[in-house]
Design a protein around this motif. Structure first.
Motif, PDB file in Angstrom:
ATOM      1  N   TYR A 136       0.836  -1.200   0.000  1.00 31.60           N
ATOM      2  CA  TYR A 136       0.000   0.000   0.000  1.00 31.60           C
ATOM      3  C   TYR A 136       0.870   1.249   0.000  1.00 31.60           C
ATOM      4  O   TYR A 136       1.975   1.259   0.544  1.00 31.60           O
ATOM      5  CB  TYR A 136      -0.876   0.058   1.255  1.00 31.60           C
ATOM      6  N   ILE A 182       0.504   4.915   1.691  1.00 36.48           N
ATOM      7  CA  ILE A 182      -0.248   5.546   2.768  1.00 36.48           C
ATOM      8  C   ILE A 182       0.097   7.025   2.803  1.00 36.48           C
ATOM      9  O   ILE A 182       1.271   7.406   2.737  1.00 36.48           O
ATOM     10  CB  ILE A 182       0.092   4.919   4.140  1.00 36.48           C
ATOM     11  N   ALA A 185      -3.215  -7.504   7.408  1.00 40.57           N
ATOM     12  CA  ALA A 185      -3.309  -6.225   6.699  1.00 40.57           C
ATOM     13  C   ALA A 185      -4.558  -5.460   7.126  1.00 40.57           C
ATOM     14  O   ALA A 185      -4.509  -4.239   7.340  1.00 40.57           O
ATOM     15  CB  ALA A 185      -3.321  -6.464   5.195  1.00 40.57           C
ATOM     16  N   LEU A 199      -4.564  -1.740   8.906  1.00 46.22           N
ATOM     17  CA  LEU A 199      -5.267  -0.589   8.347  1.00 46.22           C
ATOM     18  C   LEU A 199      -6.322  -0.058   9.312  1.00 46.22           C
ATOM     19  O   LEU A 199      -6.544   1.160   9.404  1.00 46.22           O
ATOM     20  CB  LEU A 199      -5.888  -0.956   7.000  1.00 46.22           C
ATOM     21  N   ASP A 200      -6.976  -0.952  10.035  1.00 45.78           N
ATOM     22  CA  ASP A 200      -7.930  -0.506  11.064  1.00 45.78           C
ATOM     23  C   ASP A 200      -7.216   0.292  12.149  1.00 45.78           C
ATOM     24  O   ASP A 200      -7.727   1.319  12.630  1.00 45.78           O
ATOM     25  CB  ASP A 200      -8.639  -1.711  11.687  1.00 45.78           C
ATOM     26  N   PHE A 260      -4.466   1.987  11.765  1.00 44.33           N
ATOM     27  CA  PHE A 260      -4.099   3.279  11.169  1.00 44.33           C
ATOM     28  C   PHE A 260      -5.286   4.248  11.230  1.00 44.33           C
ATOM     29  O   PHE A 260      -5.121   5.427  11.567  1.00 44.33           O
ATOM     30  CB  PHE A 260      -3.676   3.094   9.714  1.00 44.33           C
ATOM     31  N   THR A 300      -5.338   5.616   1.913  1.00 39.61           N
ATOM     32  CA  THR A 300      -4.626   4.369   1.636  1.00 39.61           C
ATOM     33  C   THR A 300      -4.937   3.933   0.205  1.00 39.61           C
ATOM     34  O   THR A 300      -6.078   4.015  -0.248  1.00 39.61           O
ATOM     35  CB  THR A 300      -5.042   3.248   2.609  1.00 39.61           C
ATOM     36  N   GLN A 347      -3.947   0.672  -2.442  1.00 38.54           N
ATOM     37  CA  GLN A 347      -3.260  -0.597  -2.672  1.00 38.54           C
ATOM     38  C   GLN A 347      -2.541  -0.554  -4.012  1.00 38.54           C
ATOM     39  O   GLN A 347      -3.117  -0.175  -5.025  1.00 38.54           O
ATOM     40  CB  GLN A 347      -4.262  -1.749  -2.655  1.00 38.54           C
TER      41      GLN A 347
END
Length: 431
Positions: free
Chosen positions: A236, A238, A319, A323-324, A326, A339, A341
């Motif tokens: 990803y 970010i 992953a 991300l959660d 983040f 974000t 991908q």
């Protein structure tokens, strides 16, 4: 069995070292060879010379992959061998090129013996595996395997140059369009149709020799090993956006520091991967903070996230959790989070029958039939969409890679060459 004079492995190592300096590297004192740059073109020119000396015809496809071909004695699809010729910035000499050099040595041993396999052999020097120029990796093997979407040609490098434009510029610089380049038969390239026409019509198998880029073989005291499969990857880009402000006048409670938020995110990724207590790994490999002044609170941070596992479920679960985390950090700190991908590579198991042929070749070369997985991605994982694949790992000192300290013992390269020649013999006997 094909006999070959000793020293082919050492020459393969020496040739990798020879490609470390300009014009084959973009910068003196360090190796950096990105896709479709002058350094890339210079390296292809030298590789073309070595391929021809080994008895091959040479051509360049629409994705700027260099291909050497050694005909077989039957009319059938080829065995493809190869690896990538590009590098990371300040990288090592052997990551990628060694597999190409060993494949050339294998063909040269055949030619020196006056022998041909029943199948043609094609050696690919893939132009982009590392993703050092464009925001995606393994573009050229994906083109050959037929898994690259035409929309990928619109991705741009850090200078805003699209892949399609870079192809056209390289074509002019290398004089490929006029056919005067030193690569043999060429065709114009630079648009989506030509790039995607690099798709291979079909092969019986793909074999890639590569340094392990890890410590397993060295810890086991072994020169080579058979790869069982390649880990699945998610990658990803970010972006964290806060508010830039004066470092001396903005009080701590009022700050929306993008770098402080990103730092917490990096640690969250590390924590979640550790807590998985499995083969899951998570890496932030690149981070930049803007505006980049010592007296200004960073207002924006861009970084990458790479998550891998041999199991898709473990990879995807980790992953998602990262991300959660983040998102929760961004919400708590009052910063915006974006974000995107860039890569989703499936786990790629190697073909069992080909692994057995490699194991038999290891045994014939006096080596234990050792098997190990690959946590690193390789062009083989894309070629699996085209044909059965196999990989041979070589020991690298200290498991160090993507580093100038990367080192391979020429004796290990010689063993790998013996194994590859044994594989060619055994594969021919199965047809």
């Amino acid at each position: 069995m094909v006999s070959h004079p000793p020293g082919g492995g050492a020459r393969a190592v020496a040739r990798c070292i020879a490609l470390r300096e300009p014009p084959f590297s973009a910068e003196p004192g360090m190796l950096f060879r990105a896709y479709l740059t002058p350094a890339h073109g210079a390296a292809l020119g030298r590789l073309a010379e070595w391929m021809r000396e080994a008895g091959m015809t040479v051509r360049l496809d629409g994705a700027a992959n260099l291909i050497g071909r050694y005909e077989g004695w039957r009319d059938m699809p080829p065995l493809v061998m190869g690896s990538h010729i590009d590098s990371v910035r300040d990288g090592g000499s052997y990551d990628g090129p060694l597999g190409i050099m060993l494949a050339i040595e294998a063909v040269e041993a055949l030619a020196a013996s006056g022998k041909r396999a029943p199948f043609p052999i094609e050696i690919y020097a893939f132009g982009d595996e590392e993703g050092s120029r464009f925001p995606a990796s393994m573009l050229t093997s994906r083109a050959v395997a037929g898994t690259l979407d035409a929309a990928g040609l619109e991705m741009a490098d850090r200078e805003g140059v699209t892949l399609a434009d870079a192809l056209r510029q390289a074509g002019e610089r290398w004089e490929i369009v006029t056919g005067r380049a030193p690569f043999g038969e060429t065709a114009p390239f630079g648009d989506a149709a030509q790039y995607l026409a690099a798709r291979h019509p079909g092969a019986i198998a793909y074999l890639e020799a590569h340094i392990e880029q890890g410590p397993v073989l060295e810890a086991a005291g072994l020169a080579v090993g058979v790869v069982t499969g390649i880990a699945a990857q998610l990658r990803y880009n970010i972006a964290v956006t806060g508010m830039a402000g004066h470092a001396g006048t903005t009080t701590m409670p009022l700050r929306r520091d993008a770098l402080a938020a990103a730092a917490e995110m990096v640690l969250a990724a590390e924590r979640i991967a550790r807590e998985a207590a499995s083969d899951v790994v998570a890496t932030v490999g690149r981070l930049s903070a803007l505006p980049g002044a010592p007296n200004v609170i960073p207002g924006r941070v861009d970084f990458t996230l790479d998550v891998r596992s041999l199991d898709h479920g473990r990879r995807d679960s980790a992953a998602a959790a990262i991300l959660d985390a983040f998102a929760a950090i961004a919400d708590r700190r009052g910063v915006a989070l974006e974000t995107g991908q860039t890569n989703d590579f499936a786990a790629s198991p190697c073909d069992p029958a080909l692994m057995d042929l490699l194991s038999a070749s290891l045994a014939a070369a006096g080596q234990p039939a050792f098997r190990l997985p690959s946590g690193a991605g390789h062009d083989a994982m894309n070629m699996a969409a085209l044909c059965p694949t196999a990989m041979l790992f070589l020991r690298c000192a200290g498991g160090i890679s993507h580093n100038p300290a990367e080192h391979v013992d020429p004796a290990d390269a010689e063993i790998a060459l013996q194994v590859m020649l044994g594989f060619l013999d055994r594969l021919g006997e199965t047809l």
